[in-house]
Every structure is written in structure tokens, then in C-alpha cells.
Design an enzyme around this catalytic site. Structure first.
Site, PDB file in Angstrom:
ATOM      1  N   TYR A 165       0.830  -1.205   0.000  1.00  0.00           N
ATOM      2  CA  TYR A 165       0.000   0.000   0.000  1.00  0.00           C
ATOM      3  C   TYR A 165       0.875   1.270   0.000  1.00  0.00           C
ATOM      4  O   TYR A 165       0.640   2.211  -0.774  1.00  0.00           O
ATOM      5  CB  TYR A 165      -0.882  -0.068   1.239  1.00  0.00           C
ATOM      6  CG  TYR A 165      -1.880   1.037   1.411  1.00  0.00           C
ATOM      7  CD1 TYR A 165      -3.054   1.066   0.659  1.00  0.00           C
ATOM      8  CD2 TYR A 165      -1.672   2.038   2.355  1.00  0.00           C
ATOM      9  CE1 TYR A 165      -3.981   2.083   0.845  1.00  0.00           C
ATOM     10  CE2 TYR A 165      -2.598   3.046   2.547  1.00  0.00           C
ATOM     11  CZ  TYR A 165      -3.751   3.059   1.784  1.00  0.00           C
ATOM     12  OH  TYR A 165      -4.659   4.060   1.978  1.00  0.00           O
ATOM     13  N   LYS A 169       0.936   4.052  -2.881  1.00  0.00           N
ATOM     14  CA  LYS A 169       0.490   5.411  -2.564  1.00  0.00           C
ATOM     15  C   LYS A 169       1.565   6.447  -2.857  1.00  0.00           C
ATOM     16  O   LYS A 169       1.249   7.620  -3.108  1.00  0.00           O
ATOM     17  CB  LYS A 169       0.029   5.489  -1.114  1.00  0.00           C
ATOM     18  CG  LYS A 169      -1.308   4.770  -0.869  1.00  0.00           C
ATOM     19  CD  LYS A 169      -2.396   5.276  -1.806  1.00  0.00           C
ATOM     20  CE  LYS A 169      -3.794   5.023  -1.303  1.00  0.00           C
ATOM     21  NZ  LYS A 169      -4.815   5.417  -2.315  1.00  0.00           N
TER      22      LYS A 169
END
Ligand code: NAI
Length: 310
Positions: A165, A169
Site C-alpha cells: 500500500y 500510494k
């Protein structure tokens, strides 16, 4: 100055719940026709239905706004192409894209499978590129567009158990930086939001008193301002619990060793000077950094085109 989206059309991905729903409702309240995209999956990205997106469409239309649901999966380039075709058929144009769809597959890096890694990068990073690619041609042709990436402090600063993640991101910030440069002459502004909000995604990571302070409605105004007519470009705002701040990627002035044989020991000896963020610099583009270091080297070497100071 009042922020209005009258006459504009916005696509929000992953808008069946959480932050995307809040963004879509605020855009609709301010006059935009909204395409509520949601694949309707579970938090880990397994497939679902368009029910959530349809419920948000009902909320918009019952309040007098205009919206359609789209069940496309952001990971599918074909779905995103179909989504823009549906948008143009329903509303005739597209002004705004908020890349918001997201999933989590948290595990320590030791336990994470590469499939977990890829799936998360696919949804957040490739999904944002697929949707941006789908709207890019229409935005270029009309000489206007606003694209918002959804990043996270798990990327900009790190968070335990979120290697997939966090990487994805930060990836969307790189995408923002480059699309900002390529979109500038077409009136396309590209920004990012780093939210903190109580949603399905974060519900089990936070205590009830934290959740109470973290309404998605305290993020949506920042996201919506970043896709407005007066929005800046290449700007990343952190928003949550009533605080809005700007994330900057900065570099130290650094030490110029040009003209001397550079050894690893030199780096160690002057590391504190190299790392010191006083002054700190925020280059407007990758080439601005390259220009700066070349100018310093030319100065140090007594060549033409040097910097004012080395
Ligand atoms: P959420 O889980 O409530 O919303 C995400 C939505 O995306 C869901 O409705 C889901 O069905 C949809 N979605 C997932 N995969 C999709 C796909 N392949 N195609 C289309 N739709 C898909 O979570 P939340 O918190 O509202 O998250 C929204 C965005 O904000 C995400 O990108 C998330 O990573 C980001 N974010 C959220 C934070 C928070 O504190 N809630 C913190 C930092 C970032």
C-alpha cells in the site's frame, strides 16, 4: 470565492462508500453531474456488486442532483474506457476525475505474498493510471481537466504492515508529478489528497474516540477544492480531523564535492551537512534538480554557466 461545479462533470472512483461517497455528494451539491464508480468489492478487493454505487446515485438524485452509477473495476483498462464512454454518452464531457478506489491487504513484508503486493499496486497505482488515461484524451481536447490522486501517509511516511500500500500510494504522487507537467499546456491540473478518515478501510485500525473525530466530511472539502476551477496543480494536501496541511517533497541544498575525488568516507564525514534541511529546496520538476547540481559543479570547476554560489 465560492466554489461551484455548475456545468461540470466529475467521475469519482470507489465512490460507493467512505471518502469517495463524501467527495461525490459534495461535488453534486455544488452542481456537478457525477459518475459514481464502484466495483462494490470487499475491503481486500474481492468482487461485489454495483449496489453501493447505485445507493449513492439515489442520494444524489433525491437531493435534486444528477448522477449515474458505474460498476467498472479500475484495474481493467477496458472497464475504464467503457466508463468514459458512458460518461460522455450521459453528460457530454468530463471535467474532473477523482482517483479514490482502494483496497488493503496488510501483512508484514515477511508474510506478504507477491500476489498481495501486486493486487494492491494494481488497484491504487495502475487503477489510477487506467482511469487517468481514459479521461486524458477528452481533457486534452477540451483544454481543461482536474485529476486528483489519493495518496496516503502510509506512503509518504510509512506504516507497519503496508509495504504494498505504501509503495502504491507513493507511486500515485509520482504519477501526479509527471501528469502535472504533461497536462499543464492543456489546462489539466493534477493534485493529490492524503486523507485520514473513519471508513470501512480504517474502522478496525482506530479506537472509537479516534473514529469520532475523523468524519470523511472533513476530507471532502479539501479534495473538492483541489478539483475546482481555481485549484493549484501538483499540490498534495493532507486532510483529516479538521486539519488541512500541505505535503512537500523537499531536498537539502547538499554539499558539492565537484572537482575532488569523491570517496564514501567523504560522505560519512560530511553527512550531517548533506542531510541538513536548512535551507530546504522544493524543485518544481526533476530537471530543476539536475540544473541545480550541474550549475554547482560548473561553478566548482570554474566552467561557464555556474551557479551564483556553490
Ligand atoms: P473504502 O473501503 O470505504 O472505499 C474504497 C472504495 O473503493 C470501496 O467502496 C470499494 O468498493 C472501492 N473499490 C475497491 N477496489 C475497486 C476497484 N478495483 N474498482 C473500483 N472500485 C473499487 O475506503 P476509504 O477509506 O473511503 O478509502 C478511499 C481512498 O482513500 C482509498 O484510496 C484509500 O487508500 C485512501 N485512504 C484512506 C485513508 C483513510 O483514513 N480512510 C487514509 C489514506 C488513504
Amino acid at each position: 470565492m465560492s466554489v461551484s461545479f455548475d456545468g461540470q462533470v466529475a467521475i469519482v472512483t470507489g465512490a460507493g462508500g467512505g471518502l469517495g461517497r463524501a467527495h461525490a455528494l459534495l461535488l453534486a451539491r455544488r452542481g456537478a453531474a457525477v459518475v459514481v464508480n464502484d466495483f462494490g468489492g470487499a475491503r481486500d478487493g474481492s468482487a461485489g456488486s454495483t449496489e453501493a454505487a447505485e445507493a449513492v446515485v439515489r442520494e444524489v438524485t433525491e437531493a435534486g442532483g444528477r448522477a449515474i452509477a458505474n460498476g467498472g473495476n479500475v484495474v481493467s483498462e477496458a472497464d475504464m474506457q467503457a466508463m468514459i464512454a458512458e460518461t460522455l454518452a450521459a453528460f457530454g464531457r468530463v471535467d474532473i476525475l477523482i482517483n479514490n478506489a482502494g483496497i488493503l491487504r496488510d501483512k508484514t513484508f515477511a508474510k506478504m505474498t507477491m500476489d498481495d503486493f501486486r493486487q494492491v499496486v494494481d488497484v491504487h497505482l495502475t487503477g489510477s493510471a487506467n482511469a487517468s488515461k481514459a479521461v486524458w484524451g477528452a481533457m486534452r481536447e477540451q483544454g481543461y481537466g482536474r485529476i486528483l490522486m489519493t495518496s496516503s501517509t502510509s506512503g509518504s511516511y510509512g506504516n507497519f504492515g503496508q509495504s504494498n500500500y505504501g509503495a502504491a500510494k507513493m507511486g500515485v504522487l509520482g504519477l501526479m508529478n509527471v501528469l502535472h507537467i504533461e497536462g499543464a499546456k492543456y489546462g489539466i491540473h493534477v493534485n493529490a489528497i492524503l486523507p485520514t478518515a473513519a471508513t470501512r478501510m480504517t474502522g478496525d485500525m482506530m479506537t472509537p474516540d479516534m473514529l469520532e473525530l475523523l468524519s470523511p466530511d472533513l476530507v471532502a472539502p479539501a479534495a473538492v477544492w483541489l478539483v475546482s476551477r481555481d485549484a493549484p496543480s501538483r499540490t498534495a494536501l493532507l486532510a483529516g480531523a479538521g486539519t488541512v496541511a500541505r505535503l512537500a517533497i523537499v531536498e537539502s541544498e547538499g554539499v558539492c564535492f565537484a572537482g575532488q575525488a569523491l570517496t564514501p568516507e567523504d560522505i560519512g564525514a560530511r553527512f550531517s551537512e548533506i542531510a541538513a534541511l536548512d535551507p530546504l529546496l522544493e524543485p518544481a520538476a526533476g530537471l530543476a534538480h539536475v540544473d541545480r547540481i550541474l550549475a554547482r559543479a560548473r561553478t566548482a570547476l570554474g566552467l561557464a554557466g555556474g551557479a551564483d554560489h556553490a
